[in-house]
Design an enzyme around this catalytic site. Sequence first.
Site, PDB file in Angstrom:
ATOM      1  N   HIS A  48       9.238  -3.423   3.634  1.00 32.27           N
ATOM      2  CA  HIS A  48       8.865  -3.631   2.228  1.00 32.27           C
ATOM      3  C   HIS A  48      10.109  -3.942   1.392  1.00 32.27           C
ATOM      4  CE1 HIS A  48       5.567  -0.728   3.534  1.00 32.27           C
ATOM      5  NE2 HIS A  48       4.855  -1.730   3.046  1.00 32.27           N
ATOM      6  N   GLN A  77       5.687 -11.629   7.338  1.00 36.85           N
ATOM      7  CA  GLN A  77       5.147 -12.322   8.509  1.00 36.85           C
ATOM      8  C   GLN A  77       4.479 -11.332   9.468  1.00 36.85           C
ATOM      9  OE1 GLN A  77       7.825 -14.839  11.035  1.00 36.85           O
ATOM     10  NE2 GLN A  77       6.491 -14.019  12.642  1.00 36.85           N
ATOM     11  N   LYS A  78       4.848 -10.067   9.364  1.00 38.27           N
ATOM     12  CA  LYS A  78       4.240  -9.011  10.179  1.00 38.27           C
ATOM     13  C   LYS A  78       2.713  -9.114  10.151  1.00 38.27           C
ATOM     14  CE  LYS A  78       3.457  -4.656  11.603  1.00 38.27           C
ATOM     15  NZ  LYS A  78       2.648  -4.018  10.607  1.00 38.27           N
ATOM     16  N   ASP A  79       2.164  -9.405   8.955  1.00 38.66           N
ATOM     17  CA  ASP A  79       0.719  -9.605   8.820  1.00 38.66           C
ATOM     18  C   ASP A  79       0.460 -11.109   8.790  1.00 38.66           C
ATOM     19  OD1 ASP A  79      -0.460  -6.741   8.230  1.00 38.66           O
ATOM     20  OD2 ASP A  79       1.432  -6.898   7.173  1.00 38.66           O
ATOM     21  N   SER A 130       4.091   1.230   8.092  1.00 36.97           N
ATOM     22  CA  SER A 130       3.766   2.545   7.527  1.00 36.97           C
ATOM     23  C   SER A 130       3.018   3.391   8.555  1.00 36.97           C
ATOM     24  CB  SER A 130       2.911   2.389   6.273  1.00 36.97           C
ATOM     25  OG  SER A 130       3.537   1.516   5.368  1.00 36.97           O
ATOM     26  N   MET A 184       0.839  -1.202   0.000  1.00 36.66           N
ATOM     27  CA  MET A 184       0.000   0.000   0.000  1.00 36.66           C
ATOM     28  C   MET A 184       0.874   1.252   0.000  1.00 36.66           C
ATOM     29  SD  MET A 184      -3.377  -0.948   2.145  1.00 36.66           S
ATOM     30  CE  MET A 184      -2.733  -0.617   3.765  1.00 36.66           C
ATOM     31  N   GLN A 239      -2.798 -12.599   7.517  1.00 36.70           N
ATOM     32  CA  GLN A 239      -2.899 -12.391   6.062  1.00 36.70           C
ATOM     33  C   GLN A 239      -2.204 -13.526   5.307  1.00 36.70           C
ATOM     34  OE1 GLN A 239      -2.614  -8.430   3.986  1.00 36.70           O
ATOM     35  NE2 GLN A 239      -0.490  -9.043   3.814  1.00 36.70           N
TER      36      GLN A 239
HETATM   37  P1  AMP Z   1       1.456  -2.941   3.497  1.00 30.64           P
HETATM   38  O1  AMP Z   1       2.029  -1.902   2.584  1.00 30.64           O
HETATM   39  O2  AMP Z   1       1.444  -2.524   4.935  1.00 30.64           O
HETATM   40  O3  AMP Z   1       0.166  -3.512   3.008  1.00 30.64           O
HETATM   41  O4  AMP Z   1       2.507  -4.145   3.460  1.00 30.64           O
HETATM   42  C1  AMP Z   1       2.891  -4.739   2.247  1.00 30.64           C
HETATM   43  C2  AMP Z   1       3.641  -6.001   2.554  1.00 30.64           C
HETATM   44  O5  AMP Z   1       4.799  -5.693   3.330  1.00 30.64           O
HETATM   45  C3  AMP Z   1       2.817  -7.006   3.362  1.00 30.64           C
HETATM   46  O6  AMP Z   1       3.062  -8.314   2.886  1.00 30.64           O
HETATM   47  C4  AMP Z   1       3.352  -6.818   4.744  1.00 30.64           C
HETATM   48  O7  AMP Z   1       3.225  -7.972   5.559  1.00 30.64           O
HETATM   49  C5  AMP Z   1       4.814  -6.516   4.470  1.00 30.64           C
HETATM   50  N1  AMP Z   1       5.411  -5.831   5.608  1.00 30.64           N
HETATM   51  C6  AMP Z   1       4.934  -4.720   6.246  1.00 30.64           C
HETATM   52  N2  AMP Z   1       5.724  -4.407   7.292  1.00 30.64           N
HETATM   53  C7  AMP Z   1       6.710  -5.338   7.317  1.00 30.64           C
HETATM   54  C8  AMP Z   1       7.837  -5.568   8.175  1.00 30.64           C
HETATM   55  N3  AMP Z   1       8.090  -4.775   9.211  1.00 30.64           N
HETATM   56  N4  AMP Z   1       8.640  -6.622   7.898  1.00 30.64           N
HETATM   57  C9  AMP Z   1       8.386  -7.431   6.838  1.00 30.64           C
HETATM   58  N5  AMP Z   1       7.344  -7.259   6.000  1.00 30.64           N
HETATM   59  C10 AMP Z   1       6.518  -6.246   6.240  1.00 30.64           C
END
Ligand code: AMP
Length: 280
Positions: A35, A146-148, A184, A28, A151
């Site tokens: 990311h 893995q943070k999510d 984010s 996002m 998901q």
């Molecule tokens: P988002 O932009 O928040 O939707 O995240 C996009 C992808 O990045 C998703 O697969 C998240 O799980 C991953 N992500 C977000 N934060 C982290 C993090 N701290 N470490 C690893 N992956 C992350």
Amino acid sequence: MIVTDNIDQVRQKRWQDPTLSWGLVPTMGALHDGHLALVNKARIENERAAVSIFVNPTQFSAGEDLSTYPRPLESDLAMLEAAGVDLVFTPTADIMYPAGFQSKVEVTKLSRFLEGASRPTHFAGVTLIVCKLFNIFQPTRAYFGQKDAQQTVVLNRMVHDLNLNLKLVICPTQRASDGLALSSRNRYLSPAERAAAPILYQALQTASQLIKEGNTRGKTIRQTMRDLIMGEPLARIDYVSAANLNTLEEMDALEGDVLLSLAVFFGQTRLIDNVMIYDL
Ligand code: AMP
């Protein structure tokens, strides 16, 4: 690096040379090193790497932060260019959900626990958009954090159930030096909230350590995490969980693969984090 909001152009690029492997990182935007870890892995494991940036409205519900979600597109693109990404897809909501759109993709049961209990429509939005992105890109591999954690469990189920022809790659959570998971949403935190937020990972680590020492009573583990977090006055717990990693159901006696997870508000900002313990 090609930057486009055009689905046909993505498809054209993807199939220009059908022998090349493609890695896709759905995001996002408001990119950080979490990311970038996914992007780097996608680059290493594939001949081409693509990133999508789309703040997907269907995974937000009313009252959540859709309108205020950070959208620093220029700096995101600069980071992706420097990381050596081949293609960035930046669609608008009208492109992804044109007038007349009415289809659904849902993983029914796994979407109801944990995050789904607090955000009932969230995963229907996630599975819908990720399924669409998979159909648009037809990547060889797709990268998630893995943070999510939930998901990844929900998407694994979707890929399996719908016979989607790609491999999901799950990457470890990237953290700041004090343990706070990169997100984010961390940029919403006030300095005092940011200073308090590492309690989340501390609580997860303490619980994880207790389990490894033989304390496998789910109730005790959840209460330990609660007590630690409630000791931080700026934190307001949404949920704290010790669940089966495969079914996401809460466990009384912890065994097998365990997901310790939590969601906690600091002011208006809702943060999530988790750790996994395997083969108990
Ligand atoms: P988002 O932009 O928040 O939707 O995240 C996009 C992808 O990045 C998703 O697969 C998240 O799980 C991953 N992500 C977000 N934060 C982290 C993090 N701290 N470490 C690893 N992956 C992350």
